[in-house]
Design a protein around this motif. Sequence first.
Motif, PDB file in Angstrom:
ATOM      1  N   VAL A 181       0.868  -1.186   0.000  1.00 47.83           N
ATOM      2  CA  VAL A 181       0.000   0.000   0.000  1.00 47.83           C
ATOM      3  C   VAL A 181       0.896   1.225   0.000  1.00 47.83           C
ATOM      4  O   VAL A 181       2.027   1.165   0.484  1.00 47.83           O
ATOM      5  CB  VAL A 181      -0.927   0.013   1.243  1.00 47.83           C
ATOM      6  N   HIS A 182       0.404   2.326  -0.538  1.00 47.51           N
ATOM      7  CA  HIS A 182       1.227   3.538  -0.624  1.00 47.51           C
ATOM      8  C   HIS A 182       1.244   4.306   0.684  1.00 47.51           C
ATOM      9  O   HIS A 182       0.189   4.533   1.287  1.00 47.51           O
ATOM     10  CB  HIS A 182       0.733   4.429  -1.767  1.00 47.51           C
ATOM     11  N   VAL A 183       2.442   4.758   1.062  1.00 51.60           N
ATOM     12  CA  VAL A 183       2.581   5.572   2.267  1.00 51.60           C
ATOM     13  C   VAL A 183       1.766   6.862   2.120  1.00 51.60           C
ATOM     14  O   VAL A 183       1.228   7.376   3.091  1.00 51.60           O
ATOM     15  CB  VAL A 183       4.085   5.852   2.568  1.00 51.60           C
ATOM     16  N   GLU A 184       1.623   7.352   0.876  1.00 56.64           N
ATOM     17  CA  GLU A 184       0.902   8.608   0.637  1.00 56.64           C
ATOM     18  C   GLU A 184      -0.605   8.430   0.791  1.00 56.64           C
ATOM     19  O   GLU A 184      -1.350   9.410   0.906  1.00 56.64           O
ATOM     20  CB  GLU A 184       1.178   9.130  -0.779  1.00 56.64           C
ATOM     21  N   ALA A 185      -1.081   7.173   0.749  1.00 53.87           N
ATOM     22  CA  ALA A 185      -2.526   6.917   0.705  1.00 53.87           C
ATOM     23  C   ALA A 185      -3.097   6.468   2.038  1.00 53.87           C
ATOM     24  O   ALA A 185      -4.307   6.317   2.161  1.00 53.87           O
ATOM     25  CB  ALA A 185      -2.828   5.838  -0.347  1.00 53.87           C
ATOM     26  N   ASP A 186      -2.221   6.215   3.021  1.00 56.60           N
ATOM     27  CA  ASP A 186      -2.714   5.564   4.227  1.00 56.60           C
ATOM     28  C   ASP A 186      -2.175   6.192   5.511  1.00 56.60           C
ATOM     29  O   ASP A 186      -0.999   6.048   5.831  1.00 56.60           O
ATOM     30  CB  ASP A 186      -2.344   4.075   4.188  1.00 56.60           C
ATOM     31  N   PRO A 187      -3.038   6.875   6.265  1.00 51.80           N
ATOM     32  CA  PRO A 187      -2.567   7.439   7.539  1.00 51.80           C
ATOM     33  C   PRO A 187      -2.507   6.393   8.655  1.00 51.80           C
ATOM     34  O   PRO A 187      -2.103   6.711   9.763  1.00 51.80           O
ATOM     35  CB  PRO A 187      -3.633   8.515   7.845  1.00 51.80           C
ATOM     36  N   HIS A 188      -2.893   5.160   8.364  1.00 52.01           N
ATOM     37  CA  HIS A 188      -2.933   4.115   9.399  1.00 52.01           C
ATOM     38  C   HIS A 188      -2.097   2.905   8.976  1.00 52.01           C
ATOM     39  O   HIS A 188      -2.547   1.759   9.052  1.00 52.01           O
ATOM     40  CB  HIS A 188      -4.376   3.674   9.663  1.00 52.01           C
ATOM     41  N   LEU A 189      -0.878   3.191   8.525  1.00 55.60           N
ATOM     42  CA  LEU A 189      -0.045   2.111   7.976  1.00 55.60           C
ATOM     43  C   LEU A 189       0.185   0.966   8.956  1.00 55.60           C
ATOM     44  O   LEU A 189       0.183  -0.192   8.550  1.00 55.60           O
ATOM     45  CB  LEU A 189       1.331   2.674   7.603  1.00 55.60           C
ATOM     46  N   HIS A 190       0.395   1.304  10.207  1.00 61.22           N
ATOM     47  CA  HIS A 190       0.678   0.244  11.180  1.00 61.22           C
ATOM     48  C   HIS A 190      -0.457  -0.776  11.192  1.00 61.22           C
ATOM     49  O   HIS A 190      -0.252  -1.985  11.122  1.00 61.22           O
ATOM     50  CB  HIS A 190       0.908   0.837  12.580  1.00 61.22           C
TER      51      HIS A 190
END
Length: 222
Positions: free
Chosen positions: A90-99
Amino acid sequence: MKTVEIAPSILSADFARLGEEVAAAERGGATLLHCDVMDGHFVPNLTIGLPVIKSLRRATRLPLDAHLMISEPGLYADKFVEAGAAMVSVHVEADPHLHRTLACIKGAGAAAGVAINPATPLGALEEALAYADYILIMSVNPGFGGQKFIKTSLDKVRRLRRMIDERGLQTRIEIDGGIGAENIAEVVAAGAEIVVAGTAVFGAGDPANAVRELRDAAAQWV
Ligand code: DX5
Ligand code: ZN
């Protein structure tokens, strides 16, 4: 010697003959199959989704590497694992909940990756690096096959390699966009272990031979 995996991107394949194209890439020595999922929102293009992943799962033994170029990937990531993907990024730019999203992908049984656009600094991965199984460095702006390799990506791969090694992590580096026999050795020398190639594999008429050429060229990296 380090092993380099070639991941042909089906984006450049003939979708009406997808099974045959994939079988040819596998014969040539591909070890993964890169599947580009685009939503017309995060990127200005539309491609494939879950039904194609499901069909491919039945059509090939190659592990499926799903590259989600979609907004709110956390809503869909585990569905791609259920559909048959062995790797989901998934893109780091697209997801504020990466964890949370990465944990969800791993919990569903796949390797979890973070993709990063050319203009996004590596600093955006500072925390997430430890949770990711792999980082997908975009060496073109995501959205289309057949674009020109952005040269500054080489230094980005080198810097990421250092970050990973300094922290003693096992995170793998994948690189995607504008790669062919003429520059694959450079990206491997910079530290990439998984190389995506779309046009170079499916744009030339003989995918099996194209993958063999990429593998030979990658072996020249020292
Ligand atoms: C671009 C995709 C790539 C693309 C690569 O947004 O993520 O995987 O298919 O294609 P080439 O190898 O042609 O640059
Ligand atoms: Zn991709």
